[in-house]
Design an enzyme around this catalytic site. Structure first.
Site, mmCIF file in Angstrom:
data_model
loop_
_atom_site.group_PDB
_atom_site.id
_atom_site.type_symbol
_atom_site.label_atom_id
_atom_site.label_comp_id
_atom_site.label_asym_id
_atom_site.label_seq_id
_atom_site.Cartn_x
_atom_site.Cartn_y
_atom_site.Cartn_z
ATOM 1 N N LYS A 1 44.174 -40.219 21.291
ATOM 2 C CA LYS A 1 43.344 -41.250 20.682
ATOM 3 C C LYS A 1 44.226 -42.469 20.419
ATOM 4 O O LYS A 1 45.435 -42.362 20.265
ATOM 5 C CB LYS A 1 42.716 -40.773 19.383
ATOM 6 C CG LYS A 1 43.709 -40.708 18.245
ATOM 7 C CD LYS A 1 43.112 -41.062 16.900
ATOM 8 C CE LYS A 1 42.219 -42.229 16.919
ATOM 9 N NZ LYS A 1 42.911 -43.523 16.791
ATOM 10 N N THR B 1 38.777 -42.762 16.354
ATOM 11 C CA THR B 1 38.348 -43.615 15.239
ATOM 12 C C THR B 1 37.654 -44.836 15.836
ATOM 13 O O THR B 1 36.463 -44.802 16.083
ATOM 14 C CB THR B 1 39.539 -44.036 14.346
ATOM 15 O OG1 THR B 1 40.536 -44.632 15.152
ATOM 16 C CG2 THR B 1 40.093 -42.852 13.613
ATOM 17 N N GLU C 1 42.119 -52.875 21.669
ATOM 18 C CA GLU C 1 41.055 -53.594 20.967
ATOM 19 C C GLU C 1 40.730 -54.914 21.649
ATOM 20 O O GLU C 1 41.577 -55.794 21.755
ATOM 21 C CB GLU C 1 41.473 -53.802 19.521
ATOM 22 C CG GLU C 1 41.529 -52.464 18.797
ATOM 23 C CD GLU C 1 42.349 -52.511 17.541
ATOM 24 O OE1 GLU C 1 42.427 -51.473 16.882
ATOM 25 O OE2 GLU C 1 42.884 -53.585 17.246
ATOM 26 N N SER D 1 35.855 -55.136 5.591
ATOM 27 C CA SER D 1 34.933 -55.843 4.698
ATOM 28 C C SER D 1 33.491 -55.388 4.909
ATOM 29 O O SER D 1 33.163 -54.763 5.883
ATOM 30 C CB SER D 1 35.044 -57.357 4.919
ATOM 31 O OG SER D 1 35.950 -57.677 5.919
ATOM 32 N N THR E 1 45.989 -45.619 14.615
ATOM 33 C CA THR E 1 47.038 -44.725 15.094
ATOM 34 C C THR E 1 46.821 -44.146 16.482
ATOM 35 O O THR E 1 45.708 -43.954 16.928
ATOM 36 C CB THR E 1 47.176 -43.524 14.125
ATOM 37 O OG1 THR E 1 47.530 -44.024 12.878
ATOM 38 C CG2 THR E 1 48.196 -42.531 14.585
ATOM 39 N N ASN F 1 39.550 -56.871 14.112
ATOM 40 C CA ASN F 1 40.573 -56.732 13.082
ATOM 41 C C ASN F 1 40.398 -57.642 11.882
ATOM 42 O O ASN F 1 41.006 -57.420 10.841
ATOM 43 C CB ASN F 1 41.952 -56.942 13.691
ATOM 44 C CG ASN F 1 42.332 -55.750 14.525
ATOM 45 O OD1 ASN F 1 42.433 -54.655 14.000
ATOM 46 N ND2 ASN F 1 42.480 -55.952 15.813
#
Lengths: 405, 405
Positions: free
Chosen positions: A185, A159, A277, A405, A196, A400
């Site tokens: 992943k 993802t 991230e 948005s 996840t 994040n």
């Protein structure tokens, strides 16, 4: 697309074919048209399946379905179906219905029992899974099944991952060769919208379900349960391991197999941290000298999850005071005057104060490295634990704070 | 200097004079020359002192010293000495020596017993406290003691705070007027380099030590222990309350006094959150319907500390899936199908899925507010808890990744 993590391995590894497993992937348009977002793995008759799953109290429908099936009889062929783009979590009764529909259709397409079909979904939550789009691709997936398709499968389940994650081992055991290949992943313990962590590991070894389950559980505790990006926990985390037995080599109680599996799982776990991230540093937190292993884990976890420790690392600041703070807040027994803190080979603090030979310059130079070791010796007893994490950067906030948005 | 938090109150409140307390502050050059960094409070004879402190296992020397003195006899005058710029934490034996030296000199200067001198230090850790610089200012401080000096005292204890924090109450009770005035510092549960939360509250009420201690402990659990900025815990957090008895009004078991104290402490606690590092949103997390109050607190804490929830709020993203995630990971009993989530008056999710009347637009509009209420009803029993927090922004990373370098 985000650019590839600076901590990524140079390339996706060459993964061996595992006899008894075939893979296919397809673009079903679950969330984005044209993106490869579904993978199907077909497992030879009588493959043994083990798994570990999120402990979340708000587990997704596919997780609950997999957990219920694990203990079932390992007879006939089996399958694993995974989609990205939608997690089918917190979707009420629709969630269960989508799982039931997909499981039934995969069973029919591949000619196996529905009790042998395991699914997972990852992506946005609270939106109904458009499962008909996936069903519509099942014939195409079946036609594309390929023993060498594992690399595409690794890409299909991504993802927000910035690179595909794979690892493998080939070992000589019991007079023959056994192979293990795994994919994963994840961009954190949890990625945006609970993207996840999903892990699928395949082997041609012969092993019973209870033995495989015990092995997978034990090794998860030493690998995937020792990493953290942001301390958040997904509703969908799943690890499934399938043993086809095609090699004919029984690995029950084999230390060699156990070690090889450990290596594959640790490698995949580290790759998840390396894709954390916004991560720019890969950090090992090693704690010993604790009263118990549990205490050591509490300390390692407090350090690895502390926003102040992680931002200091991002800023290349050898701010060992924040390590002291994290030790103090962990809840573990600690004695200020017995505590030793090291950055790599550099002793930073000992005997309740900064180490006599420590120089801020040496600490600052060490912090410039991309891979860091933070070592804490509590000086009390023999308890130990290791965790792996990454730093907390502007990149994390960016990813994040703006995802939906 | 960082600019004042957008969540700050319009101005520092007018705090009443508390009979029996005088304040002074000075620039001792503890860390930065010219910065007012020491405050001294002198307390009338027989003032009663209560306090609560950090639970950290690596508590600072001043905290350990205060804790040992709390239960002592309340006879003769007393004093509180606080410096910013250096926390005197993790400084080995030097730490204790510095506290002993300062306590002895304050006692001599003010003519009180060393057992009645309470100190606190906040700022950088692991560096020896230059206590002689503070001692050198004691005569100047004594000469400057002023019943109206509490505002300057509030500024003297600031570190990375962007505004001084004060709150007061004046109540009619027992046939007369009782006054409470409090000050606090803190930019998070912990601020950079453990800049710490410090709170000092004064009253002219008459009350015994055990009763005051019980009151302060109970109200701390409902106020300061219900706020979080970044889930980190200081080695130096201290709250001290002094009752001079000068009003002659006994407030033991007075509900009015209890309520007024609650108001002052909650106001100060909220101000700490409003000065949370990088904060742009003030968030109340209210949980009810839990199996127990403890479970409710676990859920509130998981939400208030979740980096994914806090970054979503920063991004004004009504990402309720992350609330579901936090409920799930909290460890509290939860049932997906009984869970209700509200943003203010907007029902977002219920019965295991998004609420039928919920619109993403309404959620997004709500998130634009500066003050937010996240309400979770677990639908199981009567357990409830409330916590207050702020969002996690680029500002937090900026402040904490670059503080010492």
């Amino acid at each position: 697309m985000a650019k590839v993590s600076p901590l990524a391995p140079a390339s996706f590894p060459a993964l061996p074919v595992i006899e008894g497993v075939r893979f296919a992937s397809a673009a079903a348009g679950v969330r984005y048209p044209g993106r490869v977002d579904v993978m199907l793995a077909e497992l030879a008759a009588d493959s043994v399946i083990a798994g570990v799953f999120t402990t979340s109290a708000t587990r997704s429908a596919p997780v609950l379905d997999c957990q219920a099936k694990l203990a079932g009889p390992a007879s006939g062929p089996a399958a694993i179906l995974v989609n990205s783009g939608n997690s089918n979590a917190f979707t009420g009764r629709n969630g269960e219905e989508a799982v039931d529909a997909l499981v039934g259709q995969v069973a029919e397409t591949l000619g196996c029992s529905p009790s042998r079909v395991f699914t997972a979904s990852t992506g946005v939550i609270g939106e109904p899974l458009p499962h008909a789009r996936i069903s519509a691709k099942l014939e195409e997936l079946k036609a594309g099944l390929d023993p060498a398709g594992i690399g595409s499968a690794a890409r299909a389940i991504m993802t927000t991952d910035t690179f595909a994650k794979g690892s493998a081992a080939e070992i000589e055991v019991g007079g023959g060769t056994v192979r293990i290949a795994g994919i994963a992943k994840g961009s954190g313990m949890i990625a945006p919208d609970m993207a996840t962590m999903l892990v699928y590991i395949f082997t041609d070894a012969l092993i019973g379900q209870p033995a495989l389950q015990a092995l997978v559980k034990a090794q998860s505790d030493l690998t995937f349960n020792c990493i953290t990006v942001d301390s958040d926990t997904s509703t969908s985390d799943s690890l499934i391991m399938a043993a086809t037995g095609a090699s004919g080599i029984d690995v029950t109680d084999s230390v060699t197999f156990n070690d090889a599996l450990h290596g594959v799982m640790l490698d995949l776990a580290h790759q998840v941290v390396r894709d954390g991230e916004g991560a720019t540093k890969f950090v090992e937190v090693s704690v010993h000298g604790a009263r118990t292993n549990g205490d050591a884990r509490r300390v390692a976890s407090a350090i690895a999850n502390s926003p102040l420790v992680k931002t200091a690392i991002a800023g290349e600041d050898p701010n060992w005071g924040r390590i002291v703070m994290a030790v103090g807040k962990s809840g573990a027994e600690a004695d200020r005057d017995r505590l030793t803190i090291r950055f790599g080979d550099i002793t930073v603090a000992e005997n309740g104060w900064v180490a006599p030979g420590y120089s801020e310059k040496a600490g600052a130079d060490y912090m410039k490295r991309q891979e860091l070791l933070i070592e804490v010796d509590l000086g009390l007893a023999g308890g130990m634990a290791t965790m792996w994490t990454c730093d907390l950067t502007h990149g994390y906030i960016q990813i994040n704070a703006d995802y939906r948005s």
